[in-house]
Design a protein around this motif. Sequence first.
Motif, PDB file in Angstrom:
ATOM      1  N   LEU A 172       0.594   6.717 -21.612  1.00 29.06           N
ATOM      2  CA  LEU A 172       1.317   5.588 -20.893  1.00 29.06           C
ATOM      3  C   LEU A 172       0.149   5.009 -19.816  1.00 29.06           C
ATOM      4  O   LEU A 172      -0.188   5.912 -19.148  1.00 29.06           O
ATOM      5  N   ILE A 173      -0.069   3.914 -20.074  1.00 36.12           N
ATOM      6  CA  ILE A 173      -0.986   3.297 -18.974  1.00 36.12           C
ATOM      7  C   ILE A 173      -0.192   2.408 -18.047  1.00 36.12           C
ATOM      8  O   ILE A 173       0.439   1.566 -18.333  1.00 36.12           O
ATOM      9  N   LEU A 174      -0.494   2.520 -16.783  1.00 35.73           N
ATOM     10  CA  LEU A 174       0.147   1.669 -15.663  1.00 35.73           C
ATOM     11  C   LEU A 174      -0.898   0.978 -14.889  1.00 35.73           C
ATOM     12  O   LEU A 174      -2.023   1.870 -14.584  1.00 35.73           O
ATOM     13  N   GLN A 175      -0.657  -0.065 -14.479  1.00 33.83           N
ATOM     14  CA  GLN A 175      -1.793  -0.914 -13.638  1.00 33.83           C
ATOM     15  C   GLN A 175      -0.701  -1.525 -12.472  1.00 33.83           C
ATOM     16  O   GLN A 175      -0.137  -1.984 -12.798  1.00 33.83           O
ATOM     17  N   VAL A 176      -1.524  -1.236 -11.296  1.00 36.27           N
ATOM     18  CA  VAL A 176      -1.004  -2.097 -10.238  1.00 36.27           C
ATOM     19  C   VAL A 176      -1.749  -3.347  -9.771  1.00 36.27           C
ATOM     20  O   VAL A 176      -3.147  -3.113  -9.725  1.00 36.27           O
ATOM     21  N   TRP A 177      -1.334  -4.497  -9.625  1.00 39.01           N
ATOM     22  CA  TRP A 177      -1.900  -5.706  -9.510  1.00 39.01           C
ATOM     23  C   TRP A 177      -1.304  -6.610  -8.251  1.00 39.01           C
ATOM     24  O   TRP A 177      -0.554  -6.317  -7.754  1.00 39.01           O
ATOM     25  N   ASP A 178      -2.370  -7.406  -7.769  1.00 41.01           N
ATOM     26  CA  ASP A 178      -2.101  -8.280  -6.651  1.00 41.01           C
ATOM     27  C   ASP A 178      -1.966  -9.573  -7.421  1.00 41.01           C
ATOM     28  O   ASP A 178      -2.789 -10.267  -7.876  1.00 41.01           O
ATOM     29  N   ASN A 179      -0.622 -10.235  -7.361  1.00 40.62           N
ATOM     30  CA  ASN A 179      -0.380 -11.541  -7.910  1.00 40.62           C
ATOM     31  C   ASN A 179      -0.950 -12.920  -6.959  1.00 40.62           C
ATOM     32  O   ASN A 179      -0.871 -12.702  -5.784  1.00 40.62           O
ATOM     33  N   ASP A 180      -1.686 -13.453  -7.682  1.00 40.30           N
ATOM     34  CA  ASP A 180      -2.352 -14.953  -7.017  1.00 40.30           C
ATOM     35  C   ASP A 180      -1.878 -16.145  -7.784  1.00 40.30           C
ATOM     36  O   ASP A 180      -1.766 -15.949  -9.046  1.00 40.30           O
ATOM     37  N   LYS A 181      -1.578 -17.134  -7.241  1.00 37.19           N
ATOM     38  CA  LYS A 181      -1.206 -18.329  -7.748  1.00 37.19           C
ATOM     39  C   LYS A 181      -2.380 -19.325  -8.236  1.00 37.19           C
ATOM     40  O   LYS A 181      -2.294 -20.107  -9.076  1.00 37.19           O
ATOM     41  N   PHE A 182      -3.346 -19.353  -7.386  1.00 39.04           N
ATOM     42  CA  PHE A 182      -4.311 -20.348  -7.719  1.00 39.04           C
ATOM     43  C   PHE A 182      -5.767 -19.644  -8.202  1.00 39.04           C
ATOM     44  O   PHE A 182      -6.972 -20.270  -8.129  1.00 39.04           O
TER      45      PHE A 182
END
Length: 425
Positions: A257-267
């Motif tokens: 199982l691979i999990l990743q934490v991301w920071d969402n950006d709009k531009f």
Amino acid sequence: MFELTATIPLEKDLRVTIMDHDKVPPDQEIGSTTIDLENRLLSGFRAHCGLPSLYHAWGCSGGTGGAGGSGRGLRGVRTPAGVTESGPAPSRHRGEPRERLALHVLNLCGLVPEHLETRGLHSPARPGLEQGKVQMWVDIFPANLGPPGPPVNIDPRKAEGYELRCVVWKVRDTELADTNLLGQRMSDIYVCGWLDGLPEQRQQTDIHYRSRDGTGAFNWRLVFPFEFLAAEKLCAIRRKEHVWSLDETVLKVPPKLILQVWDNDKFKADDLLGTLELELTRLPPPAPSARLCRASPQDRPWFSWPWCRAPALARAPLDLFRRRRARGWWPCTMQEDSGQRLSGKLELSLELLTAQEAEERPVGRGREEPNEHPKLPEPKRPKSSFLWLQSPLSLVRHGVRWRYCLWAGLGLAAFLLLLLLHSFF
């Protein structure tokens, strides 16, 4: 399996050819190998039939042994009474003790055991160049001894259906990748996951907006169905290599199982904050709290209390296919030149069910219905967690601190007072 009848030595060469099947004939020969059956039959090591390590009640007998008061012997090999074949406990196998002892004596004589032989393939079109290998075995049974008995079952193992349910509860201590208009550090956090080899099953949680301390709450369920080969401890993935392929190819990969934490950006492109890889057959034991969660067991604080430390047995890898459930905190890491660096912590619940159990206890993805096993409530997030494009006034309300508003109000009042005095004089 092929069963052939031959008269040795008139028909002594067994030729095995591997062909390439074409939709339009003729088929192409890849390579072949030839086995001298007469040489095997006359071999002093009885290579025409491999000896099994355990006795079975059916099949061809490899030899006989004489009974005696203190032991039995064959070709000068003497074995004391009471000795049985090597392997598991004799009580788990059928057969008379005398027959099982005879098989044990034969295994001590240096004869050929049951095995798979690997033979090279050669083609006359490319002499001297090996075209591959074939794994096989050949047994020769004399016709005057009668039928040899039922053949060995060589049917391919069938993969069993499983379903992995992963509940993402919280994220702690992630990096703050963005800076807002007021100079405050923050991140719009979300988690995505998939099983290794199945990127089309990629799922992600909703977004925890404007996290200022690296904490995110989700209460989000990820569901991954897959097929597993228990004997090989590998996942069986069936897919067509190309669009024009007619047959499916089976790919075997470890269940990871691979999990990743991301920071969402709009531009701009999203920023990766951390990665967590969990192999289900060798699952790292989770930490009971976020404070004790470290990138490796050696990083645990020396001042932790003895009753907070996990026992030695609990720190061993866990097999989720046996344990079925696990919950706790696992570390997210980022790869750097100096090694892996702790970049966050994930609180997860992992549950593994068979396909039948999953059908009896259905659940929805995320917080969709049926929302059971367990029931996931809405996460408790601060009021400042919102998308600023949808509510600009809320951005002013929650983004600007009140002490800044107070200083701005006092400055505006002082400016108006000075302007009034200037107009008066």
